[in-house]
Design an enzyme around this catalytic site. Structure first.
Site, PDB file in Angstrom:
ATOM      1  N   TYR A  79      25.204  16.665  52.343  1.00 42.11           N
ATOM      2  CA  TYR A  79      25.245  18.397  53.247  1.00 42.11           C
ATOM      3  C   TYR A  79      26.234  18.310  53.631  1.00 42.11           C
ATOM      4  O   TYR A  79      26.308  18.274  55.265  1.00 42.11           O
ATOM      5  CB  TYR A  79      24.720  19.055  52.623  1.00 42.11           C
ATOM      6  CG  TYR A  79      24.916  20.479  53.211  1.00 42.11           C
ATOM      7  CD1 TYR A  79      25.791  21.349  51.676  1.00 42.11           C
ATOM      8  CD2 TYR A  79      24.333  21.502  54.031  1.00 42.11           C
ATOM      9  CE1 TYR A  79      26.045  22.831  52.402  1.00 42.11           C
ATOM     10  CE2 TYR A  79      24.697  22.526  54.027  1.00 42.11           C
ATOM     11  CZ  TYR A  79      25.675  22.763  53.702  1.00 42.11           C
ATOM     12  OH  TYR A  79      25.659  24.162  53.490  1.00 42.11           O
ATOM     13  N   TYR A  99      31.072  21.934  43.860  1.00 40.86           N
ATOM     14  CA  TYR A  99      30.783  21.978  44.623  1.00 40.86           C
ATOM     15  C   TYR A  99      28.771  22.412  44.431  1.00 40.86           C
ATOM     16  O   TYR A  99      29.261  22.742  43.589  1.00 40.86           O
ATOM     17  CB  TYR A  99      31.392  23.123  45.581  1.00 40.86           C
ATOM     18  CG  TYR A  99      30.602  23.608  47.259  1.00 40.86           C
ATOM     19  CD1 TYR A  99      31.089  23.015  48.295  1.00 40.86           C
ATOM     20  CD2 TYR A  99      29.618  24.107  47.427  1.00 40.86           C
ATOM     21  CE1 TYR A  99      30.548  23.042  49.936  1.00 40.86           C
ATOM     22  CE2 TYR A  99      28.733  24.136  48.725  1.00 40.86           C
ATOM     23  CZ  TYR A  99      29.517  23.893  49.524  1.00 40.86           C
ATOM     24  OH  TYR A  99      29.192  24.372  50.940  1.00 40.86           O
TER      25      TYR A  99
END
Lengths: 396, 135
Positions: free
Chosen positions: A348, A298
């Protein structure tokens, strides 16, 4: 206790993945994005809308399960759940799906994240100046907002500075993460930054957002949706795609856990909750870091990629800056990280697009394919209560 | 008609945290202390995580501490904050940490471990804010 071994090993599998295009202005509602991604994931799996009997989404997603289910025409949704904590939910939704399937309360669970994060609801613009309702969460923002610490980049920057102080990492070390992501995105036609790689010099010349974070340390903002279909491994074997097994799934929050402002504990420069996620994944899957060929880490902000590599045992504490040198996290390196380009390079979507990439790597269909990928780590949002997955090919 | 001047964000305050904000208005930096085991905690809350007592009192901090971490906020500019805005995480001598500003100091002169002292600035009429200065 932290080395908990769950009973989820290979109980469930990812049978389908779907997504919309990733953009800066989708031109349609978030609900439509969710439905498009779900239809695409069901088509990929070879399942019908009527097969869906479970749904899990992020509590930050603006499309509750009942609204989605209305348009799917569903009449028997027997499991629904939402996971909190922003991108920390990314792998947690799959974890919930696997548990529901293992417990027999649902057979086909769809997880999704759909957002017009760039065109409609930007996260990086700062919190408001009106007196907020004194909920517990708002009260915590109040310890930081009167001083101007108002954005996700600023919250992460405070921990990043301490990490630099304790372990000697530099802005260039953070930049190497961005360079790797953008290199991978450059050869991924679905990535926003397709054909737009950057150099370390570009990174160093990019402006400060919140020193020590530069513009190119911060992920982009995106519109788009991702959906994933989870079912039992047994059922997945009869479907259209080769199953990608959920070797393990895990969540964790640890002591004095806050939402991106974990400044008050003895672990400002580390992510112990992610370390406990990692321990659970390895224990449940009965695997070690040496068994993992690629990692989807991440990457909303680059510094936490370094810390996660340490928490997952790919290198020792404080040594991620050395581990990532020489292209080690790029394609062809010792541990390719985010071959799709990550959230800095592809899009994103709160980590959900990373799960799809993990699946493609194990199907052997990724645009930047890691040769011989048998096990892939996927992580979720950092600095928050979080989650992770260890995915694998079907050897059964 | 001129635009109303934007104020610094007003914090959400609960029954657990009211004392801390009241302390600032009285030029005191208070730290919550467990009445049962003496554990200090910040941010304040209703229960001691060590002994689980709901009883607490306050300790007036000396206001002395050192920089534990810091950032310089550049973008996006959010009124009324000037940019760059130096935001610091201070570890107080008593052991707890608190977030605040270090106004007037260039960021390249700030170091982790730098000694600082709390002060109380009336940045808006009738409203005091915790700020720090080099000690």
């Amino acid at each position: 206790m932290s080395r908990r071994k769950s009973r989820l090993k290979n109980a469930a599998a990812i049978a389908g993945i779907g997504a919309t295009e990733f953009s800066k202005d989708s031109g349609r509602s978030e609900l439509q994005l969710a439905l498009e991604a779900i239809s695409s994931a069901l088509e990929d799996a070879g399942l019908q809308h009527s097969d869906v009997d479970g749904m899990v989404n992020f509590s930050m997603d603006n499309n509750p399960a009942n609204e989605v289910n209305r348009y799917l025409g569903g009449d028997h949704l027997t499991f629904f759940s939402r996971i909190h904590y922003g991108g920390g939910a990314a792998c947690g939704v799959v974890h919930q799906a696997a548990m529901a399937i293992h417990a027999g309360v649902a057979d086909v669970v769809v997880v999704y994240r759909a957002m017009n994060e760039r065109s409609q609801q930007r996260f990086g613009t700062g919190v408001q100046d009106r007196p907020p309702v004194p909920t517990t969460e708002n009260t915590n923002y109040g310890w930081h907002s009167p001083y101007g610490l108002l954005t996700p980049a600023s919250w992460v920057a405070m921990q990043a500075r301490r990490y630099m102080h304790e372990y000697g990492a530099t802005s260039e070390d953070f930049g190497r993460v961005a360079v790797a992501d953008r290199k991978h995105a450059a050869t991924n036609p679905k990535a926003w930054f397709y054909q737009r790689p950057i150099t370390l010099e570009d990174h160093q010349n990019s402006r400060w957002i919140v020193d020590p974070l530069r513009l190119l340390d911060c992920c982009q903002e995106s519109d788009g949706a991702v959906a994933i279909v989870v079912t039992s491994t047994e059922r997945a074997r009869d479907l259209r795609q080769p199953p990608v097994l959920i070797n393990a799934a895990a969540q964790c929050m640890t002591n004095d856990q806050m939402m991106m402002t974990g400044y008050y504990s003895d672990h400002v420069a580390t992510l112990p909750e992610m370390g406990i996620v990692a321990e659970q994944l390895y224990a449940t899957a009965e695997l070690t870091p040496d068994d993992v060929q690629a990692a989807i880490i991440y990457d909303h902000f680059t510094p936490f990629v370094l810390i996660q590599l340490e928490e997952f045992g790919f290198c020792k504490r404080g040594e991620a800056k050395d581990f990532i040198r020489g292209g080690n996290i790029e394609m062809g390196g010792g541990l390719p990280v985010n071959p799709h380009g990550g959230q800095l390079g592809e899009a994103y979507i709160h980590g959900a697009n990373g799960i799809s990439e993990g699946v493609r790597q194990l199907r052997g269909t990724a645009v930047n394919q890691v040769e011989g990928a048998e096990h892939v780590i996927v992580t979720a949002g950092t600095g928050v209560p979080t989650s992770g997955l260890l995915l694998g090919i079907d050897e059964g | 008609m001129s635009e109303p001047e934007r104020l610094r964000p007003i914090p959400a305050i609960t029954r657990d945290t009211q004392f801390w904000w009241d302390g600032i208005q009285e030029r005191q930096l208070l730290i919550q202390r467990c009445s049962a085991c003496g554990n200090l905690r910040h941010p304040p809350g209703p229960m001691c995580p060590s002994c689980h007592s709901l009883d607490w009192e306050t300790l007036a901090s000396s206001g002395r501490g050192e920089i534990y971490s810091f950032v310089s906020f550049h973008h996006p500019p959010i009124p009324p904050f000037d940019v760059p805005n130096l935001i610091v995480l201070v570890e107080l001598d008593e052991g707890t940490r608190v977030v605040s500003n270090l106004p007037g100091v260039p960021s390249d002169q700030v170091r982790v471990g730098m000694p600082v002292q709390a002060r109380f600035d009336e940045l808006e009429p009738g409203r005091l804010f915790l700020q720090f200065e080099p000690a």
